[in-house]
Design an enzyme around this catalytic site. Structure first.
Site, PDB file in Angstrom:
ATOM      1  CD  GLU A 197      -2.945  -0.986   2.502  1.00 25.70           C
ATOM      2  OE1 GLU A 197      -2.511  -0.186   3.484  1.00 25.70           O
ATOM      3  OE2 GLU A 197      -3.853  -1.688   2.329  1.00 25.70           O
ATOM      4  CD  GLU A 389      -3.815  -6.000   3.126  1.00 22.86           C
ATOM      5  OE1 GLU A 389      -4.565  -5.336   3.801  1.00 22.86           O
ATOM      6  OE2 GLU A 389      -2.394  -5.734   3.114  1.00 22.86           O
TER       7      GLU A 389
HETATM    8  C1  BG6 Z   1      -4.411  -2.561   5.259  1.00 20.08           C
HETATM    9  C2  BG6 Z   1      -2.908  -3.228   5.897  1.00 20.08           C
HETATM   10  O1  BG6 Z   1      -4.274  -1.295   5.082  1.00 20.08           O
HETATM   11  O2  BG6 Z   1      -5.385  -3.014   6.085  1.00 20.08           O
HETATM   12  C3  BG6 Z   1      -2.856  -4.369   6.846  1.00 20.08           C
HETATM   13  O3  BG6 Z   1      -2.059  -3.601   4.585  1.00 20.08           O
HETATM   14  C4  BG6 Z   1      -4.057  -3.952   7.688  1.00 20.08           C
HETATM   15  O4  BG6 Z   1      -1.535  -4.494   7.345  1.00 20.08           O
HETATM   16  C5  BG6 Z   1      -5.456  -3.922   7.007  1.00 20.08           C
HETATM   17  O5  BG6 Z   1      -4.071  -4.866   8.763  1.00 20.08           O
HETATM   18  C6  BG6 Z   1      -6.451  -3.765   7.927  1.00 20.08           C
HETATM   19  O6  BG6 Z   1      -6.210  -2.661   8.783  1.00 20.08           O
HETATM   20  P1  BG6 Z   1      -6.467  -2.721  10.219  1.00 20.08           P
HETATM   21  O7  BG6 Z   1      -6.038  -1.409  10.781  1.00 20.08           O
HETATM   22  O8  BG6 Z   1      -8.003  -3.070  10.463  1.00 20.08           O
HETATM   23  O9  BG6 Z   1      -5.569  -3.977  10.795  1.00 20.08           O
END
Ligand code: BG6
Length: 492
Positions: A197, A389
């Protein structure tokens, strides 16, 4: 045309189903195996409930905080230091991924495990050997690793010495690290992502770029300059991959947040278009190999002056990626106002979309936005896409008989898989899908354990108490069936 006919069926054969994680959110063992301290080891837990704000980000650290954390670590809790103990339990966890039928597992390598300060000439063999063992374990089950070289962390020494990516020095240090990884794992890892990201670097300048924000005078200037350094470093590593391991495929990544115009007013439409440009600026550079022309105007309007070395443009042109990967969680709304702040590249959307429901952490749920995103990105780059993701952070309840009935998670992921399938039928080439946090892990943004994403429940609370036992959630069995049927049986 044959390919198009294939796509019309839905998920192609060999589609890479799996799950995603990051070293600093799962490994723990922050001071074992010769690892140096990293930026993520300094994310102190701040109880979000105490402030009444669900998303109490622990993204940014100041120079004062860093000094205090280094001097008095015992006064704070640093959940990313303990993770979920994947460092010692990787065999058990990989066996569970295999039981679900994973074809791919996304993980990252901790830079500070390989180069404890980032400055050494030789890598730390113990760190390299750890990832060898993980890759060998994955290979036992036929699971392909998808490896992120830099997922929101770097050796803390590089922050102290250079203020992270603010300095050009980081380019060479990252290239050295990337070359070591490619040389060592070229026969074990086929899929790579250089930076996680990259478009979040300005919003989370410490987490994304290792910059202590209070030490820079002009955050926008230094933020975009840091991004430039990351672009060059990434392109150099892509070039190195062509030479060291021509068979690997190497990609870039953004947090894809589609911005919709608030109304049909042309000015709102323009605002949304600009927000989307600012978000796609990153793959624009990494996939097309040059700065897009719209950024010239943006930089001029904001008094940003990117300092480039004479070879930088050539390096960018030669270091184009093979695929574009995204994380996808939400969409935003853009409106043209005098005081309109930039809605791209942030987790906080100032304007709510009345058509969308929110998660418990106030993230808008928008599966159709995933389809729109995939269509737009494919149209723009004509490169394979990877959904690296996607997932739902929620509070889960472990019942007395050790079950977790997470139907809300199934519902969320099902809708996003359907949207992705529709995009594939629309003609988009998607290589794979790795749900975020396939096993519960420490939240990146809030450092909480209670914001759970996994198919596998990990018995641990926000304070680090718990047995660390792993339990299969209802979604575990559901996802297993999704993979076994190549996305056909979604249990509707
Ligand atoms: C993404 C990241 O932005 O979101 C992850 O690459 C992250 O590392 C995921 O865990 C979810 O965000 P959060 O803050 O809920 O853990």
């Amino acid at each position: 045309m044959i390919y198009m006919k294939e796509l019309m069926k839905g998920f192609p054969e060999g589609f890479l189903w799996g799950g995603a994680t990051a070293a600093n959110q799962i490994e723990g063992a922050f001071d074992e195996g010769g690892k140096g301290l990293s930026t993520s080891d300094m994310a102190a837990f701040k109880d979000p409930y105490a402030t009444g704000k669900v998303d109490n980000f622990t993204f940014n650290v100041t120079s004062k905080e860093l000094k205090e954390y280094l001097a008095n670590p015992e006064k704070y809790k640093f959940p990313k230091r303990w993770g979920i103990d994947f460092y010692h339990r990787y065999k058990e966890d990989i066996a569970l991924f295999a039981e679900m039928g994973f074809k791919v597992f996304r993980l990252s390598i901790s830079w500070a495990r390989i180069f404890p300060t980032g400055l050494e000439d030789e890598p730390n063999e113990e760190g390299l050997a750890f990832y060898d063992k993980v890759f060998d374990e994955l290979a036992k089950y036929g699971i392909e690793p998808l490896v992120t070289m830099s997922h929101y962390e770097m050796p803390i020494t590089l922050v102290q010495k250079y203020n992270g990516w603010q300095s050009r020095e980081l380019i060479g240090l990252f290239e050295k690290y990337g070359r070591v990884l490619l040389n060592r794992y070229k026969d074990k890892v086929k899929y790579w992502i250089t930076f996680n990201e990259m478009n979040m670097s300005l919003h989370s300048i410490y987490t994304g770029a290792g910059i202590l924000g209070d030490l820079v005078e002009n955050k926008m200037q230094e933020g975009y300059q840091a991004v430039h350094h990351q672009f060059v470093a990434s392109a150099l590593v892509v070039k190195a991959a062509r030479e060291i391991a021509p068979n690997v495929r190497i990609g870039c990544m953004i947090n894809q947040i589609e911005s919709y115009a608030k109304t049909t007013k042309p000015e709102d439409q323009l605002q949304a278009l600009k927000a989307n440009q600012l978000n796609m600026f990153y793959p624009d550079v990494q996939a097309r190999g040059e700065y897009p022309s719209y950024m010239t105007r943006f930089f001029a309007d904001n008094n940003i002056n990117i300092k480039m070395d004479k070879d930088d443009e050539k390096i960018l042109a030669e270091g184009k990626v093979d695929f574009v990967s995204i994380s996808y969680y939400m969409s935003h709304v853009a409106e043209a106002r005098e005081d309109a702040t930039d809605v791209a590249c942030t987790f906080d959307s100032a304007i709510k979309n009345e058509h969308l429901e929110l998660t418990e952490w106030d993230w808008p749920i928008d599966p159709t936005g995933l389809r729109i995103s995939l269509l737009k990105l494919y149209d723009r780059y004509q490169l394979p896409l990877f959904v690296a993701e996607n997932g739902l952070g929620a509070k889960d309840v472990l019942t007395e008989d050790k079950k977790i009935h997470d139907l809300y998670r199934i519902d969320y992921i099902r809708k996003h898989i359907i949207a992705m399938k529709e995009a594939i039928k629309d003609g988009v080439e998607v290589m794979g899908y790795t749900t975020w946090g396939c096993i519960d892990l420490i939240s990146c943004g809030t450092s909480q354990m209670s914001k759970r994403y996994g198919f596998i429940y990990v018995d641990q609370d926000d304070e680090g108490n718990g047995s660390l036992e792993r339990y299969r959630k209802d979604s575990f069995y559901w996802y297993k069936e999704v993979i076994a049927s190549n996305g056909e049986n979604l249990g509707e």
